[in-house]
Design an enzyme around this catalytic site. Structure first.
Site, short mmCIF file in Angstrom:
data_model
loop_
_atom_site.label_atom_id
_atom_site.label_comp_id
_atom_site.label_asym_id
_atom_site.label_seq_id
_atom_site.Cartn_x
_atom_site.Cartn_y
_atom_site.Cartn_z
N ASN A 210 -1.45 -8.26 11.46
CA ASN A 210 -2.73 -7.54 11.44
C ASN A 210 -3.84 -8.46 10.93
O ASN A 210 -3.60 -9.61 10.61
CB ASN A 210 -2.62 -6.26 10.61
CG ASN A 210 -2.19 -6.59 9.19
OD1 ASN A 210 -2.89 -7.29 8.47
ND2 ASN A 210 -1.02 -6.09 8.79
N LYS A 337 -1.97 10.12 -0.15
CA LYS A 337 -1.11 8.94 -0.36
C LYS A 337 -0.74 8.78 -1.83
O LYS A 337 0.38 8.42 -2.17
CB LYS A 337 -1.83 7.67 0.10
CG LYS A 337 -1.36 7.16 1.44
CD LYS A 337 -2.18 6.01 1.96
CE LYS A 337 -2.24 6.14 3.47
NZ LYS A 337 -3.04 5.14 4.12
N LYS A 341 3.20 8.94 -2.47
CA LYS A 341 3.89 7.74 -2.95
C LYS A 341 4.14 7.80 -4.46
O LYS A 341 4.71 6.87 -5.02
CB LYS A 341 3.07 6.49 -2.60
CG LYS A 341 2.84 6.32 -1.10
CD LYS A 341 2.42 4.91 -0.71
CE LYS A 341 2.06 4.86 0.78
NZ LYS A 341 2.18 3.54 1.38
N1 CTP Z 1 2.27 -0.38 1.45
C1 CTP Z 1 3.44 -1.01 1.07
N2 CTP Z 1 4.45 -1.13 1.95
C2 CTP Z 1 4.33 -0.64 3.22
C3 CTP Z 1 3.13 -0.02 3.61
C4 CTP Z 1 2.12 0.11 2.70
O1 CTP Z 1 3.53 -1.46 -0.09
N3 CTP Z 1 5.35 -0.80 4.07
C5 CTP Z 1 1.19 -0.20 0.45
C6 CTP Z 1 -0.06 -0.97 0.76
O2 CTP Z 1 -0.05 -2.24 0.14
C7 CTP Z 1 -1.15 -0.08 0.17
C8 CTP Z 1 -0.59 1.32 0.34
O3 CTP Z 1 0.82 1.15 0.48
O4 CTP Z 1 -1.31 -0.29 -1.21
C9 CTP Z 1 -1.11 2.11 1.47
O5 CTP Z 1 -1.03 1.40 2.66
P1 CTP Z 1 -1.47 2.02 4.04
O6 CTP Z 1 -1.11 1.09 5.14
O7 CTP Z 1 -2.89 2.49 3.95
O8 CTP Z 1 -0.58 3.32 4.07
P2 CTP Z 1 0.67 3.72 4.85
O9 CTP Z 1 1.67 4.20 3.86
O10 CTP Z 1 1.13 2.64 5.79
O11 CTP Z 1 0.11 4.96 5.66
P3 CTP Z 1 -0.66 5.02 7.07
O12 CTP Z 1 -0.49 3.69 7.76
O13 CTP Z 1 -0.01 6.16 7.75
O14 CTP Z 1 -2.11 5.31 6.72
#
Ligand code: CTP
Length: 405
Positions: A210, A337, A341
């Site tokens: 990304n 979230k 989490k």
């Molecule tokens: N994060 C993580 N591990 C993952 C995905 C996310 O540690 N596999 C952490 C990111 O570093 C961030 C937070 O979770 O601090 C939220 O990440 P985000 O991508 O916004 O959330 P997702 O859980 O992936 O939800 P979505 O993509 O559905 O918005």
């Protein structure tokens, strides 16, 4: 006992109209208990005389790098070692650029390069010069290397324009110099930060990833370090250099990142997840390069572990902070979230507009159970410092060691 008692400060005066305020800075630093020596750039001597600064500091003032009598008394390397901190006031746009580049062809910049002491910068310049991307970038780099920036203030300028670029008042410089010696709000704590994108391999030469630049995470790591923490930064591939004093662990995939996080978590007090972790990876990565054969292909993806949720679910979970990058309903999704989490705090930002992944500025809304704090648009290093102060306050409140809700 004054705030700077027995501190040895080297004041570096660079060329700009605000140099006329340097004698007052010297006087106030001395009133606060500091021993002050002054080095001026040649340009600064056009705005204020070395004799004036000699009179207020009670010490010889140095300007030239190749002055054999002065070098014999205290050489520039000795001067660099002598001081407990370097204070650049005023710091012109040119001097800031010289510091960033590591130049050493005049005494003032040579001393800065030769010193390991903390660096405080009080910028003063025309508002357009201050807002120029070159100046902004130079300062961001210096902050990432551990420098503290004080000001500038906004107002009418000597050039007749109005805007940001005035040197802050002497009292603010004294307070910022004293703060260099105060124990930071995260002193004695261990902080682990994740940053950057992850890369999920398709074959030895291709991957899914990304646009994350890592800028916010690196700024958070630098701010935590500046607040006195011992910091480990676990980062996917970026173009950024490790902030000064931070241990950098480079990783590629989400699984690598999880393993590195687990290794770093022993005795971790605060975990901050800024990484843009790929949510999915290819079900299998080909051992050899996939060849083009004209056929339609379907890519099977399997979910990656949620690193942040994994950390928060541990029995020995540290204080956990996540980021939420959202395109819509930012605060509602971020609060969901936070709860899903089971983390302690979340910093939400809006992506998809001009702010976000690769921009230099950002704005955040920080949420926690029963609380919120909006952080207005600012550079990522400036926002990171504000975020770290909030984290420190909430961390202490959660551990019952003070702080307010
Ligand atoms: N994060 C993580 N591990 C993952 C995905 C996310 O540690 N596999 C952490 C990111 O570093 C961030 C937070 O979770 O601090 C939220 O990440 P985000 O991508 O916004 O959330 P997702 O859980 O992936 O939800 P979505 O993509 O559905 O918005």
């Amino acid at each position: 006992m004054h705030s700077l008692t027995a501190r040895r400060l080297l004041l570096l005066v660079s060329g700009g109209i605000a140099a006329y305020k340097a004698p007052d800075v010297v006087r106030r630093l001395r009133d606060a208990g500091a021993e002050v020596r002054v080095v001026m750039t040649p340009a600064a001597t056009r705005f204020v005389t070395p004799l004036t600064l000699q009179a207020v500091s009670g010490q010889d003032v140095r300007v030239a790098l190749f002055d054999s009598a002065a070098e014999a008394a205290m050489g520039h390397i000795e001067l660099a070692r002598w001081c407990d901190a370097l204070v650049v006031a005023p710091a012109s746009a040119d001097f800031i650029a010289r510091l960033r580049a590591g130049l050493a062809d005049d005494l003032a910049s040579a001393v800065c390069l030769a010193s390991a002491a903390p660096l405080l910068i009080a910028p003063a310049m025309n508002q357009q010069m201050w807002q120029h991307p070159a100046t902004r970038e130079n300062l961001d780099v210096l902050v990432a290397r551990g420098a503290t920036v004080c000001g500038p203030a906004s107002g009418s300028q000597a050039c007749g324009e109005t805007g940001p670029g005035r040197m802050v008042e002497s009292e603010a410089i004294v307070a910022a110099a004293a703060a260099l010696f105060a124990p930071g709000t995260l002193a004695g704590l261990r902080v682990v930060v994740t940053a950057g994108p992850t890369r999920e391999a398709l074959d030895p030469v291709r991957y899914i990833s990304n646009h994350s630049s890592g800028k916010m995470g690196y700024a958070v790591a630098a701010a935590a370090r500046a607040a006195g923490a011992e910091v480990t930064l676990i980062s996917g591939p970026t173009r950024l250099a490790a902030p000064a004093g931070v241990t950098l662990v480079g990783v590629e995939s989400a699984n690598d990142m999880l393993a590195a996080v687990n290794d770093a978590l022993a005795a971790c007090d605060i975990f901050i997840a800024t990484a843009a972790v790929a949510d999915y990876r290819p079900a299998s990565a080909s051992e050899n390069k996939i060849k083009r054969d004209g056929a339609t292909r379907t890519l099977e993806l399997v979910p990656n572990p949620d690193i942040l949720a994994n950390v928060a679910a541990r029995d020995d979970a540290p204080f956990t902070v996540g980021f939420a990058a959202e395109t819509n309903d930012v605060e509602a999704y971020a609060r969901a979230k936070l709860e899903r989490k089971r983390i302690d705090m979340i910093a939400a930002n809006h992506v998809g507009g001009e702010l976000g992944f690769d921009s230099d500025d950002n704005e955040l809304t920080v949420l926690w159970n029963n609380g919120r704090a909006p952080l207005a648009r600012a550079s990522k290093p400036a926002l990171a410092r504000q975020l770290i102060e909030l984290v420190a306050t909430r961390y202490r409140a959660s551990r019952g060691t003070g702080g307010s809700a």
